[in-house]
Design a protein around this motif. Structure first.
Motif, PDB file in Angstrom:
ATOM      1  N   ASP A  90     -35.548 -42.219 -15.873  1.00 17.11           N
ATOM      2  CA  ASP A  90     -34.124 -41.887 -15.941  1.00 17.11           C
ATOM      3  C   ASP A  90     -33.623 -41.295 -14.622  1.00 17.11           C
ATOM      4  O   ASP A  90     -34.367 -40.602 -13.920  1.00 17.11           O
ATOM      5  CB  ASP A  90     -33.917 -40.873 -17.079  1.00 17.11           C
ATOM      6  N   ASP A  91     -32.370 -41.596 -14.283  1.00 18.60           N
ATOM      7  CA  ASP A  91     -31.706 -40.941 -13.159  1.00 18.60           C
ATOM      8  C   ASP A  91     -30.201 -41.021 -13.363  1.00 18.60           C
ATOM      9  O   ASP A  91     -29.678 -42.102 -13.669  1.00 18.60           O
ATOM     10  CB  ASP A  91     -32.079 -41.599 -11.831  1.00 18.60           C
ATOM     11  N   PRO A  92     -29.482 -39.906 -13.196  1.00 16.49           N
ATOM     12  CA  PRO A  92     -28.029 -39.928 -13.414  1.00 16.49           C
ATOM     13  C   PRO A  92     -27.280 -40.923 -12.528  1.00 16.49           C
ATOM     14  O   PRO A  92     -26.240 -41.455 -12.929  1.00 16.49           O
ATOM     15  CB  PRO A  92     -27.611 -38.478 -13.094  1.00 16.49           C
ATOM     16  N   ALA A  93     -27.786 -41.195 -11.326  1.00 19.02           N
ATOM     17  CA  ALA A  93     -27.086 -42.085 -10.400  1.00 19.02           C
ATOM     18  C   ALA A  93     -27.146 -43.549 -10.824  1.00 19.02           C
ATOM     19  O   ALA A  93     -26.391 -44.377 -10.296  1.00 19.02           O
ATOM     20  CB  ALA A  93     -27.656 -41.936  -8.990  1.00 19.02           C
ATOM     21  N   LEU A  94     -28.020 -43.888 -11.748  1.00 19.53           N
ATOM     22  CA  LEU A  94     -28.107 -45.284 -12.189  1.00 19.53           C
ATOM     23  C   LEU A  94     -26.813 -45.758 -12.839  1.00 19.53           C
ATOM     24  O   LEU A  94     -26.509 -46.949 -12.819  1.00 19.53           O
ATOM     25  CB  LEU A  94     -29.283 -45.458 -13.155  1.00 19.53           C
ATOM     26  N   ASP A  95     -26.041 -44.840 -13.413  1.00 18.89           N
ATOM     27  CA  ASP A  95     -24.755 -45.229 -13.990  1.00 18.89           C
ATOM     28  C   ASP A  95     -23.818 -45.784 -12.918  1.00 18.89           C
ATOM     29  O   ASP A  95     -23.053 -46.717 -13.172  1.00 18.89           O
ATOM     30  CB  ASP A  95     -24.092 -44.032 -14.679  1.00 18.89           C
ATOM     31  N   LEU A  96     -23.861 -45.205 -11.718  1.00 18.53           N
ATOM     32  CA  LEU A  96     -23.030 -45.700 -10.622  1.00 18.53           C
ATOM     33  C   LEU A  96     -23.464 -47.090 -10.186  1.00 18.53           C
ATOM     34  O   LEU A  96     -22.638 -47.947  -9.881  1.00 18.53           O
ATOM     35  CB  LEU A  96     -23.097 -44.739  -9.434  1.00 18.53           C
ATOM     36  N   VAL A  97     -24.770 -47.318 -10.168  1.00 19.54           N
ATOM     37  CA  VAL A  97     -25.287 -48.635  -9.783  1.00 19.54           C
ATOM     38  C   VAL A  97     -24.870 -49.679 -10.817  1.00 19.54           C
ATOM     39  O   VAL A  97     -24.411 -50.771 -10.467  1.00 19.54           O
ATOM     40  CB  VAL A  97     -26.819 -48.599  -9.640  1.00 19.54           C
ATOM     41  N   ALA A  98     -25.012 -49.345 -12.096  1.00 27.71           N
ATOM     42  CA  ALA A  98     -24.623 -50.278 -13.151  1.00 27.71           C
ATOM     43  C   ALA A  98     -23.143 -50.606 -13.072  1.00 27.71           C
ATOM     44  O   ALA A  98     -22.739 -51.764 -13.238  1.00 27.71           O
ATOM     45  CB  ALA A  98     -24.968 -49.689 -14.516  1.00 27.71           C
ATOM     46  N   GLY A  99     -22.322 -49.604 -12.786  1.00 25.78           N
ATOM     47  CA  GLY A  99     -20.885 -49.844 -12.661  1.00 25.78           C
ATOM     48  C   GLY A  99     -20.553 -50.761 -11.503  1.00 25.78           C
ATOM     49  O   GLY A  99     -19.658 -51.604 -11.600  1.00 25.78           O
ATOM     50  N   ALA A 100     -21.274 -50.627 -10.394  1.00 25.51           N
ATOM     51  CA  ALA A 100     -21.023 -51.459  -9.220  1.00 25.51           C
ATOM     52  C   ALA A 100     -21.419 -52.910  -9.451  1.00 25.51           C
ATOM     53  O   ALA A 100     -20.896 -53.812  -8.786  1.00 25.51           O
ATOM     54  CB  ALA A 100     -21.781 -50.901  -8.012  1.00 25.51           C
ATOM     55  N   LEU A 101     -22.329 -53.155 -10.400  1.00 19.54           N
ATOM     56  CA  LEU A 101     -22.814 -54.514 -10.641  1.00 19.54           C
ATOM     57  C   LEU A 101     -22.039 -55.236 -11.736  1.00 19.54           C
ATOM     58  O   LEU A 101     -22.342 -56.398 -12.040  1.00 19.54           O
ATOM     59  CB  LEU A 101     -24.303 -54.486 -10.968  1.00 19.54           C
ATOM     60  N   ASP A 102     -21.082 -54.573 -12.350  1.00 17.39           N
ATOM     61  CA  ASP A 102     -20.122 -55.234 -13.232  1.00 17.39           C
ATOM     62  C   ASP A 102     -20.788 -56.123 -14.288  1.00 17.39           C
ATOM     63  O   ASP A 102     -20.508 -57.312 -14.399  1.00 17.39           O
ATOM     64  CB  ASP A 102     -19.142 -56.071 -12.390  1.00 17.39           C
ATOM     65  N   GLY A 103     -21.717 -55.538 -15.042  1.00 16.52           N
ATOM     66  CA  GLY A 103     -22.333 -56.266 -16.145  1.00 16.52           C
ATOM     67  C   GLY A 103     -23.579 -57.043 -15.796  1.00 16.52           C
ATOM     68  O   GLY A 103     -24.210 -57.626 -16.680  1.00 16.52           O
ATOM     69  N   ARG A 104     -23.985 -57.041 -14.519  1.00 17.76           N
ATOM     70  CA  ARG A 104     -25.175 -57.800 -14.120  1.00 17.76           C
ATOM     71  C   ARG A 104     -26.428 -56.947 -14.071  1.00 17.76           C
ATOM     72  O   ARG A 104     -27.483 -57.397 -13.609  1.00 17.76           O
ATOM     73  CB  ARG A 104     -24.944 -58.482 -12.768  1.00 17.76           C
ATOM     74  N   LEU A 105     -26.315 -55.702 -14.557  1.00 17.74           N
ATOM     75  CA  LEU A 105     -27.480 -54.819 -14.648  1.00 17.74           C
ATOM     76  C   LEU A 105     -27.510 -54.202 -16.037  1.00 17.74           C
ATOM     77  O   LEU A 105     -26.539 -53.588 -16.484  1.00 17.74           O
ATOM     78  CB  LEU A 105     -27.406 -53.711 -13.597  1.00 17.74           C
ATOM     79  N   ARG A 106     -28.642 -54.364 -16.722  1.00 14.22           N
ATOM     80  CA  ARG A 106     -28.851 -53.766 -18.042  1.00 14.22           C
ATOM     81  C   ARG A 106     -29.900 -52.677 -17.899  1.00 14.22           C
ATOM     82  O   ARG A 106     -31.047 -52.946 -17.576  1.00 14.22           O
ATOM     83  CB  ARG A 106     -29.309 -54.824 -19.043  1.00 14.22           C
TER      84      ARG A 106
END
Length: 312
Positions: A90-106
């Motif tokens: 887990d890492d809190p910053a992963l939410d930012l990465v997921a948001g930047a990928l617009d649905g291409r990261l699960r």
């Protein structure tokens, strides 16, 4: 698939595999048309499409050339619609990465680093977020090399992050380090997580028995911070950004590499993720959370049996 798309895919695969390198000049349009048994206009259309994707460079009165950084651009072209599944830590910053990928990261993290690598090994995930400190003092590479043996293991660098003790505002217990945890209620991550392994090592180094630790186990860094904020525990080990989110105090202890372990086969699906990590915008947003070093975010390293080597 139309003919021009077949040509695009063929060229992109060759560039992704390294058969064609940045700066290589392609044969003339008419020569390529004969090679693919099609028309010159179809080849030109394919080259323009790859140029728009950053794979080729086109110029008047010159043959097409492979663009700088074309291997990553080619993978993005080939795997544009692929969703990358990420297990592990887990890492809190992963939410930012997921948001930047617009649905291409699960993201299905929370199981921990070791379980994440197991999920990759079993084909249940494309990559595993890991932060495992080896007895040699190096992070991640020995574990990814061992658990993904025979699968062409690679590491994608996410960031370096700061781990430390999360304590209530004003630090009323006067905790200054690991040795002060003796007799305290401490929130720990679950066994198999990199943070739990780090905590156990720090406790042993301070002369404390990890098995005598009192307190609940948590699934995420935010849960550790919540346990401190609600007064359930006196302290917990977690990342600085989790403490900052809840206005808690933080006692820094260690910086660690936070990487993604992947197989060679999954590099194509990771192309959009790697590209996003290399953008100044996303790096700045992650760094702003506090306790992150993003200077090498997006670096890809192939793990050979002897020593790691850089990859595109």
């Amino acid at each position: 698939m139309t003919r021009y798309r077949e040509i695009c895919a063929d060229l992109a695969r060759r560039i992704s595999a390294g058969t064609l390198q940045p700066g290589d000049e392609l044969p003339g349009v008419r020569d390529l048309a004969r090679q693919w048994q099609t028309t010159a206009s179809t080849v030109s259309r394919a080259q323009r499409r790859l140029a728009d994707a950053g794979v080729l460079e086109l110029a008047d009165r010159r043959r097409a050339r492979v663009a700088p950084g074309a291997a990553l651009a080619a993978r993005r072209f080939l795997y544009g619609d692929r969703v990358f599944t990420l297990a592990g830590s887990d890492d809190p910053a992963l939410d930012l990465v997921a948001g930047a990928l617009d649905g291409r990261l699960r993201v299905i993290t929370g199981e921990g680093s070791v379980a994440g690598l197991g999920a990759v090994r079993q084909g249940r995930a494309d990559g595993a977020t890991i932060h495992l400190l080896h007895r040699t003092g190096s992070y991640n590479a020995p574990f990814a090399r061992g658990m993904l043996r025979g699968l062409d293991p690679h590491l994608i660098h996410l960031w370096r992050r700061e781990q430390g003790l999360i304590v209530p505002p004003g630090n009323p217990m006067g905790i200054t380090g690991i040795a002060d945890l003796a007799g305290r209620r401490v929130c720990a991550r679950r066994p198999g997580t990199g943070t739990r392994i780090l905590l156990d090592r720090l406790l042993l180094a301070a002369g404390l028995d990890p098995d005598r630790l009192r307190g609940p186990e948590a699934g995420t860094h935010l849960e550790v911070a919540l346990a401190v904020a609600t007064g359930t525990v006196d302290a917990g080990l977690g990342v600085r950004s989790a403490a900052a989110d809840l206005d808690l105090d933080f006692i820094p202890l260690a910086w660690e590499d936070f990487d993604i372990g992947v197989t060679g086969e999954a590099l194509g699906a990771a192309a959009h993720l790697v590209a996003a990590l290399r953008t100044p915008e996303l790096r700045a947003r992650i760094a702003a959370l506090g306790g992150y070093d993003t200077s090498r975010s997006g670096d890809v390293t192939r793990l050979t049996a002897a020593a790691p080597s850089a990859a595109s």
